[in-house]
Design a protein around this motif. Sequence first.
Motif, PDB file in Angstrom:
ATOM      1  N   MET A 194       0.832  -1.209   0.000  1.00 60.54           N
ATOM      2  CA  MET A 194       0.000   0.000   0.000  1.00 60.54           C
ATOM      3  C   MET A 194       0.870   1.265   0.000  1.00 60.54           C
ATOM      4  N   THR A 195       1.933   1.223   0.753  1.00 58.30           N
ATOM      5  CA  THR A 195       2.781   2.396   0.910  1.00 58.30           C
ATOM      6  C   THR A 195       3.365   2.878  -0.410  1.00 58.30           C
ATOM      7  N   PHE A 196       3.664   1.942  -1.309  1.00 50.22           N
ATOM      8  CA  PHE A 196       4.313   2.301  -2.570  1.00 50.22           C
ATOM      9  C   PHE A 196       3.323   2.362  -3.731  1.00 50.22           C
ATOM     10  N   GLN A 197       2.091   2.193  -3.420  1.00 50.82           N
ATOM     11  CA  GLN A 197       1.065   2.270  -4.466  1.00 50.82           C
ATOM     12  C   GLN A 197       0.140   3.439  -4.134  1.00 50.82           C
ATOM     13  N   HIS A 198      -0.168   4.297  -5.148  1.00 48.71           N
ATOM     14  CA  HIS A 198      -1.043   5.451  -4.895  1.00 48.71           C
ATOM     15  C   HIS A 198      -2.439   5.007  -4.466  1.00 48.71           C
ATOM     16  N   LEU A 199      -3.002   5.829  -3.634  1.00 45.75           N
ATOM     17  CA  LEU A 199      -4.382   5.527  -3.192  1.00 45.75           C
ATOM     18  C   LEU A 199      -5.352   5.927  -4.310  1.00 45.75           C
ATOM     19  N   ASN A 200      -6.343   5.107  -4.509  1.00 39.63           N
ATOM     20  CA  ASN A 200      -7.352   5.506  -5.518  1.00 39.63           C
ATOM     21  C   ASN A 200      -8.382   6.444  -4.861  1.00 39.63           C
ATOM     22  N   PHE A 201      -9.236   7.012  -5.722  1.00 43.36           N
ATOM     23  CA  PHE A 201     -10.169   8.028  -5.217  1.00 43.36           C
ATOM     24  C   PHE A 201     -11.166   7.442  -4.220  1.00 43.36           C
ATOM     25  N   ASP A 202     -11.559   6.204  -4.444  1.00 41.92           N
ATOM     26  CA  ASP A 202     -12.524   5.570  -3.546  1.00 41.92           C
ATOM     27  C   ASP A 202     -11.951   5.471  -2.131  1.00 41.92           C
ATOM     28  N   GLN A 203     -10.687   5.133  -2.070  1.00 41.34           N
ATOM     29  CA  GLN A 203     -10.045   5.015  -0.747  1.00 41.34           C
ATOM     30  C   GLN A 203      -9.977   6.385  -0.068  1.00 41.34           C
ATOM     31  N   LEU A 204      -9.643   7.396  -0.862  1.00 42.17           N
ATOM     32  CA  LEU A 204      -9.574   8.750  -0.298  1.00 42.17           C
ATOM     33  C   LEU A 204     -10.955   9.195   0.211  1.00 42.17           C
ATOM     34  N   SER A 205     -11.949   8.890  -0.589  1.00 45.62           N
ATOM     35  CA  SER A 205     -13.313   9.273  -0.209  1.00 45.62           C
ATOM     36  C   SER A 205     -13.772   8.527   1.040  1.00 45.62           C
ATOM     37  N   ASP A 206     -13.454   7.239   1.089  1.00 41.73           N
ATOM     38  CA  ASP A 206     -13.802   6.450   2.278  1.00 41.73           C
ATOM     39  C   ASP A 206     -13.055   6.959   3.506  1.00 41.73           C
ATOM     40  N   LEU A 207     -11.816   7.353   3.272  1.00 44.37           N
ATOM     41  CA  LEU A 207     -11.014   7.882   4.387  1.00 44.37           C
ATOM     42  C   LEU A 207     -11.662   9.158   4.942  1.00 44.37           C
ATOM     43  N   LEU A 208     -12.100   9.985   4.024  1.00 44.28           N
ATOM     44  CA  LEU A 208     -12.734  11.235   4.433  1.00 44.28           C
ATOM     45  C   LEU A 208     -14.027  10.985   5.216  1.00 44.28           C
ATOM     46  N   ASP A 209     -14.767   9.992   4.778  1.00 46.85           N
ATOM     47  CA  ASP A 209     -16.036   9.681   5.449  1.00 46.85           C
ATOM     48  C   ASP A 209     -15.862   8.724   6.618  1.00 46.85           C
ATOM     49  N   ASP A 210     -14.648   8.306   6.844  1.00 45.66           N
ATOM     50  CA  ASP A 210     -14.353   7.357   7.917  1.00 45.66           C
ATOM     51  C   ASP A 210     -15.139   6.061   7.732  1.00 45.66           C
ATOM     52  N   GLU A 211     -15.181   5.655   6.499  1.00 41.79           N
ATOM     53  CA  GLU A 211     -15.933   4.438   6.165  1.00 41.79           C
ATOM     54  C   GLU A 211     -14.991   3.256   5.991  1.00 41.79           C
ATOM     55  N   ILE A 212     -13.849   3.286   6.632  1.00 37.31           N
ATOM     56  CA  ILE A 212     -12.888   2.184   6.526  1.00 37.31           C
ATOM     57  C   ILE A 212     -12.482   1.743   7.936  1.00 37.31           C
ATOM     58  N   THR A 213     -11.883   0.591   7.983  1.00 38.27           N
ATOM     59  CA  THR A 213     -11.455   0.079   9.289  1.00 38.27           C
ATOM     60  C   THR A 213     -10.271   0.913   9.795  1.00 38.27           C
ATOM     61  N   ASP A 214     -10.032   0.835  11.070  1.00 38.07           N
ATOM     62  CA  ASP A 214      -8.924   1.605  11.656  1.00 38.07           C
ATOM     63  C   ASP A 214      -7.581   1.222  11.042  1.00 38.07           C
ATOM     64  N   GLU A 215      -7.452  -0.050  10.768  1.00 37.51           N
ATOM     65  CA  GLU A 215      -6.180  -0.543  10.209  1.00 37.51           C
ATOM     66  C   GLU A 215      -5.933   0.074   8.837  1.00 37.51           C
ATOM     67  N   VAL A 216      -6.944   0.025   7.968  1.00 34.85           N
ATOM     68  CA  VAL A 216      -6.814   0.591   6.615  1.00 34.85           C
ATOM     69  C   VAL A 216      -6.628   2.104   6.709  1.00 34.85           C
ATOM     70  N   LYS A 217      -7.326   2.683   7.649  1.00 40.14           N
ATOM     71  CA  LYS A 217      -7.237   4.135   7.835  1.00 40.14           C
ATOM     72  C   LYS A 217      -5.785   4.535   8.156  1.00 40.14           C
ATOM     73  N   GLN A 218      -5.160   3.813   9.075  1.00 34.72           N
ATOM     74  CA  GLN A 218      -3.783   4.119   9.466  1.00 34.72           C
ATOM     75  C   GLN A 218      -2.836   3.944   8.284  1.00 34.72           C
ATOM     76  N   THR A 219      -3.053   2.906   7.518  1.00 32.84           N
ATOM     77  CA  THR A 219      -2.201   2.655   6.347  1.00 32.84           C
ATOM     78  C   THR A 219      -2.319   3.814   5.363  1.00 32.84           C
ATOM     79  N   CYS A 220      -3.572   4.242   5.121  1.00 35.48           N
ATOM     80  CA  CYS A 220      -3.827   5.350   4.182  1.00 35.48           C
ATOM     81  C   CYS A 220      -3.155   6.640   4.672  1.00 35.48           C
ATOM     82  N   LEU A 221      -3.333   6.912   5.928  1.00 34.80           N
ATOM     83  CA  LEU A 221      -2.764   8.141   6.482  1.00 34.80           C
ATOM     84  C   LEU A 221      -1.229   8.115   6.399  1.00 34.80           C
ATOM     85  N   ARG A 222      -0.633   6.950   6.651  1.00 36.60           N
ATOM     86  CA  ARG A 222       0.824   6.825   6.545  1.00 36.60           C
ATOM     87  C   ARG A 222       1.270   7.090   5.115  1.00 36.60           C
TER      88      ARG A 222
END
Lengths: 190, 224
Positions: free
Chosen positions: B1-29
């Motif tokens: 995940m770290t070396f692959q760009h986040l897609n828009f769906d992931q960004l949108s889910d992150l914004l809405d907090d519609e993801i698990t804490d684990e995925v959220k932390q990975t995205c934020l990192r």
Amino acid sequence: MSKIDDIEIINRVINGEVEAYSHIINKYQNMVFKYVYYQFNNYDEALDLTQDIFIIVLEALPSFRQESKFSTWLYSIMVNHCKNYRKKRSRQWTVPLQYTRDDEEIEFQLQDFRENTEEKIVTEDSLRILKEEIGKLPEDFREILTLRDIEGLSYNEIAEILGIKLSNVKVRIHRGREYLKNRLHARGLI
Amino acid sequence: MTFQHLNFDQLSDLLDDEITDEVKQTCLRHIAICENCKHEYELLCKCIHLLNEAKNEALIIPDICSNTLALYQARKRRRFMYKAIPAIAASFMVITGVAFLSNEIFFDQGSNRISETHVMENDTQRIISSIRDADGRIIRMTESYIESAIHKKDLPKLEQILKGNNLKYSFVSTSGYAITSQKSIKNIEDADYKLGFQSEPIHRPVSPGANGSDKNSSIIRIFK
């Protein structure tokens, strides 16, 4: 006013006390009006449609089975009425009202209590562009973004209102946001 | 995940907090180290912020309560009227039907009346012809009889002509002479009695010479 209060009022209205319905109108008129306004971007049209929606809801009240929140039920009627109206309007050729009043374009006034004039101007300008771009969104995106990001409803509520799966709600929200973000970026707004 | 760009769906889910804490932390990192995704995420945040601005926009809405309720009552009344239309239409059809049937009957009755009148007119004409054929003179015509002056000797001739024309007749004369196709009338008195319902005096006094009559002629009335 809680859900119980809504139910109480509804029961009073069903039992013939139609005047009690004014409580429902007062409570939800801003919400309904805002949704309708962002769907059609026309103040007069939105006002007429808001009245129509409240009348339809009033007439349909006896069929409200109280299985969902009243607001959710109201929203689904609102969304369907707007869809029907859009279909009906697409078959008609209309002249925008703002051009029919002495050839002078009339814009409704926004009430903005911010004292910082510069911020106010920026906001008004941004809102104008935002409305334009929302108006250009495909219907599905406009509908769902209004419900989610303007009305602030949850994914589950939206799924219930639109009668679609939660996964579809997410997909539509993502696509709509992406579409709008690109448009606003292209306009230099973000 | 770290070396692959986040897609828009992931960004949108992150914004809405519609993801698990684990995925959220990975995205934020990832966003913390990836300028591209950070920029995309910031654009999305600004977009949503603008939409929230719209949410806070205070639109002036007039009081629609009274208008809406008035409109509701008006539509209710109108709907009631629309519902009443089939009933009104049905009533109208029934009334029209009845009127039509009545007209048929009336028309039928009318035809009978017309034909009766026609027959009466024919009878009248035939009586007139009979009187003329018997050398009589018509003095007066009413709806129920024809009064004429005829020589006494011509009375049997007139009777014969009337019979020949198939006319049912009753006539009386002021000179006491009575001729009738109805056997029940034997004399003037009988005729008087029989024809009394005509509400017309049968024996009006006729002075000699009146109406152009003389002693040899009789004034007779031939009843239709």
